[in-house]
Motif scaffolding. Structure first.
Motif, PDB file in Angstrom:
ATOM      1  N   GLY A 253      20.134 -11.619 -27.972  1.00  0.00           N
ATOM      2  CA  GLY A 253      20.495 -12.585 -28.719  1.00  0.00           C
ATOM      3  C   GLY A 253      19.031 -13.926 -29.266  1.00  0.00           C
ATOM      4  N   GLY A 254      18.298 -12.991 -28.958  1.00  0.00           N
ATOM      5  CA  GLY A 254      17.148 -14.045 -30.106  1.00  0.00           C
ATOM      6  C   GLY A 254      16.025 -14.179 -29.622  1.00  0.00           C
ATOM      7  N   VAL A 255      16.214 -14.207 -28.575  1.00  0.00           N
ATOM      8  CA  VAL A 255      15.022 -14.260 -27.923  1.00  0.00           C
ATOM      9  C   VAL A 255      13.619 -12.904 -28.804  1.00  0.00           C
ATOM     10  N   THR A 256      11.947 -13.802 -28.694  1.00  0.00           N
ATOM     11  CA  THR A 256      11.538 -13.402 -29.269  1.00  0.00           C
ATOM     12  C   THR A 256      10.730 -12.536 -28.687  1.00  0.00           C
ATOM     13  N   ASP A 257      10.208 -13.613 -27.316  1.00  0.00           N
ATOM     14  CA  ASP A 257       8.537 -12.942 -26.161  1.00  0.00           C
ATOM     15  C   ASP A 257       8.973 -10.497 -26.606  1.00  0.00           C
ATOM     16  N   ILE A 258       8.399 -10.752 -26.092  1.00  0.00           N
ATOM     17  CA  ILE A 258       8.233  -9.523 -26.979  1.00  0.00           C
ATOM     18  C   ILE A 258       7.766  -8.100 -25.863  1.00  0.00           C
ATOM     19  N   THR A 259       7.329  -9.247 -24.903  1.00  0.00           N
ATOM     20  CA  THR A 259       7.654  -8.075 -23.588  1.00  0.00           C
ATOM     21  C   THR A 259       8.880  -8.912 -22.370  1.00  0.00           C
ATOM     22  N   LYS A 260      10.210  -9.192 -23.780  1.00  0.00           N
ATOM     23  CA  LYS A 260      11.660  -9.512 -23.272  1.00  0.00           C
ATOM     24  C   LYS A 260      12.396  -8.388 -23.958  1.00  0.00           C
ATOM     25  N   LYS A 261      11.541  -7.893 -25.370  1.00  0.00           N
ATOM     26  CA  LYS A 261      12.157  -7.235 -26.042  1.00  0.00           C
ATOM     27  C   LYS A 261      13.257  -5.802 -25.637  1.00  0.00           C
ATOM     28  N   GLU A 262      14.376  -5.760 -25.891  1.00  0.00           N
ATOM     29  CA  GLU A 262      15.301  -4.418 -25.029  1.00  0.00           C
ATOM     30  C   GLU A 262      14.421  -3.208 -25.957  1.00  0.00           C
ATOM     31  N   GLY A 263      14.380  -2.082 -25.124  1.00  0.00           N
ATOM     32  CA  GLY A 263      13.802  -1.016 -25.284  1.00  0.00           C
ATOM     33  C   GLY A 263      12.350  -0.514 -25.258  1.00  0.00           C
ATOM     34  N   ILE A 264      11.695  -2.104 -25.377  1.00  0.00           N
ATOM     35  CA  ILE A 264       9.946  -1.784 -25.670  1.00  0.00           C
ATOM     36  C   ILE A 264       9.257  -1.574 -23.616  1.00  0.00           C
ATOM     37  N   LEU A 265       8.264  -0.614 -24.225  1.00  0.00           N
ATOM     38  CA  LEU A 265       7.472   0.255 -23.313  1.00  0.00           C
ATOM     39  C   LEU A 265       6.365  -0.278 -23.525  1.00  0.00           C
ATOM     40  N   LYS A 266       5.526  -0.309 -22.403  1.00  0.00           N
ATOM     41  CA  LYS A 266       4.026  -1.005 -22.100  1.00  0.00           C
ATOM     42  C   LYS A 266       3.140   0.231 -21.626  1.00  0.00           C
ATOM     43  N   LEU A 267       1.726   0.224 -22.136  1.00  0.00           N
ATOM     44  CA  LEU A 267       0.863   1.026 -21.752  1.00  0.00           C
ATOM     45  C   LEU A 267      -0.839   0.155 -21.844  1.00  0.00           C
ATOM     46  N   ALA A 268      -0.999   0.686 -20.130  1.00  0.00           N
ATOM     47  CA  ALA A 268      -1.972  -0.868 -19.314  1.00  0.00           C
ATOM     48  C   ALA A 268      -3.510  -0.035 -20.513  1.00  0.00           C
ATOM     49  N   ALA A 269      -4.458  -1.239 -20.217  1.00  0.00           N
ATOM     50  CA  ALA A 269      -4.861  -0.923 -20.837  1.00  0.00           C
ATOM     51  C   ALA A 269      -5.871   0.518 -20.422  1.00  0.00           C
ATOM     52  N   GLY A 270      -7.090   0.977 -21.210  1.00  0.00           N
ATOM     53  CA  GLY A 270      -7.233   2.301 -21.352  1.00  0.00           C
ATOM     54  C   GLY A 270      -6.517   3.263 -20.886  1.00  0.00           C
ATOM     55  N   GLU A 271      -5.039   3.277 -21.122  1.00  0.00           N
ATOM     56  CA  GLU A 271      -4.099   4.344 -20.933  1.00  0.00           C
ATOM     57  C   GLU A 271      -3.874   5.008 -22.281  1.00  0.00           C
ATOM     58  N   LYS A 272      -3.573   6.549 -22.352  1.00  0.00           N
ATOM     59  CA  LYS A 272      -2.644   7.122 -23.056  1.00  0.00           C
ATOM     60  C   LYS A 272      -1.315   7.595 -23.103  1.00  0.00           C
ATOM     61  N   ILE A 273      -0.576   7.872 -23.758  1.00  0.00           N
ATOM     62  CA  ILE A 273       0.732   8.917 -23.794  1.00  0.00           C
ATOM     63  C   ILE A 273       1.208   9.732 -25.160  1.00  0.00           C
ATOM     64  N   VAL A 274       1.641  10.706 -24.868  1.00  0.00           N
ATOM     65  CA  VAL A 274       2.456  11.658 -26.092  1.00  0.00           C
ATOM     66  C   VAL A 274       3.262  11.406 -26.115  1.00  0.00           C
ATOM     67  N   PHE A 275       4.467  11.764 -27.561  1.00  0.00           N
ATOM     68  CA  PHE A 275       5.628  11.652 -27.701  1.00  0.00           C
ATOM     69  C   PHE A 275       5.292  12.787 -28.650  1.00  0.00           C
ATOM     70  N   ASN A 276       6.625  14.082 -28.023  1.00  0.00           N
ATOM     71  CA  ASN A 276       7.225  15.262 -28.847  1.00  0.00           C
ATOM     72  C   ASN A 276       8.037  15.370 -29.793  1.00  0.00           C
ATOM     73  N   HIS A 277       8.504  15.614 -30.390  1.00  0.00           N
ATOM     74  CA  HIS A 277       9.135  16.495 -31.318  1.00  0.00           C
ATOM     75  C   HIS A 277       8.716  17.253 -31.706  1.00  0.00           C
ATOM     76  N   SER A 278      10.198  17.816 -31.497  1.00  0.00           N
ATOM     77  CA  SER A 278       9.968  19.637 -32.701  1.00  0.00           C
ATOM     78  C   SER A 278      11.839  19.835 -33.983  1.00  0.00           C
TER      79      SER A 278
END
Length: 283
Positions: A253-278
């Motif tokens: 509904g027009g909310v622009t705050d990225i921290t409240k965006k639907e489906g948004i993910l977050k990663l702490a400082a220094g952290e790493k994550i891997v997504f895989n698909h085949s």
């Protein structure tokens, strides 16, 4: 252009966007040709957002950041970090230009590996900032449909009841018609794509197969770790995109705050994550 090849697959990957631009299986083309008449893309990589932002920008820490649809990686030339006949890794990092659009420092690696009839893709994301990073990541891969999409079905791993979620004014979520009810076979029809994409938010299956009803040729997509699955097609064009996304369109509904965006993910400082698909190709 970086080339991967074995006895079954031949893959060409552009440094711009780390995008697969050509893929042959046993000498037969299996991806869209990038014809500008319909769409000049083939398989863009989506980062650090998927789809579009409300009014083209997000806010963070009191500032506005403007970014185009699907993020900036697809238009950025990567560093080829490593390459052999069977595997290649492409590296993206922040620049002065990306920091105007996205306030975080990051390392984003896209690694393609071929093994037999399979193309594996890994998205490795590392937050090199000193604050929590908010992001999305997704694939936008095309599949050539000989004779048009109405010769094809999508076959899910499990029986599904799926609704196509569309967006009014690109900001308000609206669940429209049901496309699949307690079945694992979704026949493809041109009229599904008159609005735009098909967006599934509640897929239980972890893989789906595109099958030609006439020839039994298939391409199977495994997408563990991706919460959303999209299908996209330009009416009349002989391709379908099957898109695993970890993220979704702006819809609150027009909310622009990225921290409240639907489906948004977050990663702490220094952290790493891997997504895989085949993707597994069968002729």
């Amino acid at each position: 252009m970086v080339i991967l090849k074995n006895e079954i697959l031949y893959v060409e990957i552009a440094e711009k966007g780390a995008e697969v631009r050509k893929l042959l299986c046993d000498g037969k083309n299996r991806v869209w040709t990038g014809d500008e008449k319909y769409w000049d893309g083939v398989s863009p990589v989506l980062f650090p957002i998927c789809s579009r932002l409300n009014d083209g920008y997000f806010t963070y820490d009191g500032k506005e950041y403007y970014m185009g649809m699907h993020g900036f990686v697809r238009d950025t030339v990567a560093e080829v970090e490593s390459a052999t006949d069977l595997s290649a890794t492409f590296l993206f990092k922040e620049t002065e230009e990306t920091l105007k659009q996205y306030p975080w420092h990051f390392e984003f690696r896209v690694t393609y590996t071929i093994r037999g009839n399979c193309l594996d893709t890994a998205y490795e994301i590392k937050n090199t900032s000193d604050s929590t990073m908010y992001y999305s990541v997704g694939a936008h891969e095309s599949y050539y449909c000989d004779g048009g999409i109405e010769n094809y079905d999508i076959i899910f791993e499990r029986n599904e009841t799926l609704y196509n979620v569309t967006y009014e004014d690109k900001s308000v979520p609206c669940t429209r018609n049901i496309l699949l009810k307690d079945s694992n076979v979704l026949p493809l029809y041109e009229h599904y794509f008159e609005i735009d994409s098909i967006i599934f938010k509640d897929v239980k299956s972890r893989y789906a197969t595109l099958r030609n009803r006439k020839t039994a040729e298939t391409a199977s997509v495994k997408f563990d770790g991706f919460d959303y699955l999209l299908l996209w097609h330009k009416p009349g064009a002989p391709y379908i995109c099957i898109e695993p996304w970890a993220g979704i369109c702006a819809s609150n509904g027009g909310v622009t705050d990225i921290t409240k965006k639907e489906g948004i993910l977050k990663l702490a400082a220094g952290e790493k994550i891997v997504f895989n698909h085949s993707i597994y190709y069968e002729n």
